[in-house]
Design an enzyme around this catalytic site. Structure first.
Site, PDB file in Angstrom:
ATOM      1  N   CYS A  50      42.480  31.564  19.032  1.00  0.00           N
ATOM      2  CA  CYS A  50      41.709  31.311  20.250  1.00  0.00           C
ATOM      3  C   CYS A  50      42.182  30.108  21.056  1.00  0.00           C
ATOM      4  O   CYS A  50      41.641  29.834  22.125  1.00  0.00           O
ATOM      5  CB  CYS A  50      40.226  31.175  19.914  1.00  0.00           C
ATOM      6  SG  CYS A  50      39.517  32.722  19.312  1.00  0.00           S
ATOM      7  N   HIS A  54      42.938  34.224  26.165  1.00  0.00           N
ATOM      8  CA  HIS A  54      42.565  35.570  25.751  1.00  0.00           C
ATOM      9  C   HIS A  54      41.244  35.940  26.418  1.00  0.00           C
ATOM     10  O   HIS A  54      40.618  35.105  27.068  1.00  0.00           O
ATOM     11  CB  HIS A  54      42.434  35.655  24.217  1.00  0.00           C
ATOM     12  CG  HIS A  54      41.337  34.805  23.669  1.00  0.00           C
ATOM     13  ND1 HIS A  54      41.430  33.437  23.548  1.00  0.00           N
ATOM     14  CD2 HIS A  54      40.105  35.139  23.214  1.00  0.00           C
ATOM     15  CE1 HIS A  54      40.305  32.962  23.032  1.00  0.00           C
ATOM     16  NE2 HIS A  54      39.475  33.972  22.826  1.00  0.00           N
ATOM     17  N   HIS A  94      34.710  38.278  35.091  1.00  0.00           N
ATOM     18  CA  HIS A  94      36.101  38.319  35.553  1.00  0.00           C
ATOM     19  C   HIS A  94      36.556  36.939  36.037  1.00  0.00           C
ATOM     20  O   HIS A  94      37.179  36.804  37.081  1.00  0.00           O
ATOM     21  CB  HIS A  94      36.299  39.401  36.618  1.00  0.00           C
ATOM     22  CG  HIS A  94      36.308  40.770  36.030  1.00  0.00           C
ATOM     23  ND1 HIS A  94      35.139  41.443  35.723  1.00  0.00           N
ATOM     24  CD2 HIS A  94      37.324  41.573  35.653  1.00  0.00           C
ATOM     25  CE1 HIS A  94      35.442  42.611  35.203  1.00  0.00           C
ATOM     26  NE2 HIS A  94      36.750  42.721  35.134  1.00  0.00           N
ATOM     27  N   GLU A 139      30.259  37.453  21.474  1.00  0.00           N
ATOM     28  CA  GLU A 139      31.662  37.324  21.861  1.00  0.00           C
ATOM     29  C   GLU A 139      32.431  38.579  21.458  1.00  0.00           C
ATOM     30  O   GLU A 139      33.387  38.973  22.110  1.00  0.00           O
ATOM     31  CB  GLU A 139      32.262  36.084  21.199  1.00  0.00           C
ATOM     32  CG  GLU A 139      33.559  35.647  21.805  1.00  0.00           C
ATOM     33  CD  GLU A 139      34.018  34.314  21.273  1.00  0.00           C
ATOM     34  OE1 GLU A 139      33.786  33.296  21.952  1.00  0.00           O
ATOM     35  OE2 GLU A 139      34.600  34.287  20.174  1.00  0.00           O
TER      36      GLU A 139
END
Length: 155
Positions: A50, A54, A94, A139
Site C-alpha cells: 500500500c 493503488h 474518482h 476498503e
C-alpha cells in the site's frame, strides 16, 4: 394458503387513517444507508504494497438514529443521499485521496473518522433531529474500519 390480492383502492389520509395515527411510536430508531466510491491513494511511512499508488472500490455504511417525526420518519433516505453527494462524495469519488482529504495518512482508520465528522456536521447544521451512530468504511469486501459515536465523544 394466502392468495394474491389486488389492491382496489389506496388508503386515503383523513378518510381511512388520520394524520395523528401516522406516528406509531416515539422511540429512537436507527436507519442505515450505504454508498460506494472508487478512489486512489497510497500510504506514507508504510512498508508494504500500500505504499505504492493503488485504488479501491470503497463502501461506506452510515448508521443514523433519531426519534420519528409526526409521520413516522427519522430522516428521509433521500436527505442522507443528498448530504453524501454534495458534502462528502465530492472529496472521495474518482479522486486521489492524498490530495483531496485533509493532511493525513489515507488509511481506512483516518478516513472513517473524517467521514463521520462530515456527516455529523451536516446533520447538526441542518434541521435534522438525528445523529450519526456509526460509520463503516470498507476498503475491500472483507476489511473495514469503523467509527462509533461513543468512541468519538468519550475518548
Amino acid at each position: 394458503m394466502f392468495g394474491f390480492q389486488i389492491v382496489e383502492e389506496l388508503q386515503k389520509i383523513n378518510k381511512d387513517i388520520q394524520k395523528d395515527e401516522l406516528q406509531y411510536h416515539q422511540k429512537r430508531v436507527l436507519v442505515s444507508k450505504e454508498f460506494t466510491f472508487d478512489a486512489a491513494h497510497h500510504l506514507h511511512c508504510y512498508e508494504g504494497k500500500c505504499k505504492n499508488l493503488h485504488g479501491h472500490t470503497y463502501k461506506v455504511v452510515f448508521g443514523i438514529s433519531g426519534y420519528v417525526d409526526d409521520i413516522g420518519i427519522v430522516i428521509d433516505f433521500g436527505d442522507i443521499k443528498k448530504i453524501w453527494k454534495e458534502q462528502i462524495e465530492i472529496h472521495l469519488d474518482h479522486r486521489y485521496l492524498n490530495e483531496t482529504l485533509p493532511k493525513m495518512n489515507t488509511t481506512a482508520e483516518n478516513m472513517v473518522v473524517w467521514i463521520f465528522e462530515k456527516m455529523e456536521a451536516a446533520l447538526l447544521n441542518d434541521t435534522y433531529q438525528c445523529r450519526v451512530e456509526f460509520v463503516r468504511l470498507f476498503e475491500t469486501p472483507t476489511s473495514y474500519a469503523e467509527a462509533r459515536r461513543e468512541w468519538m465523544l468519550n475518548e
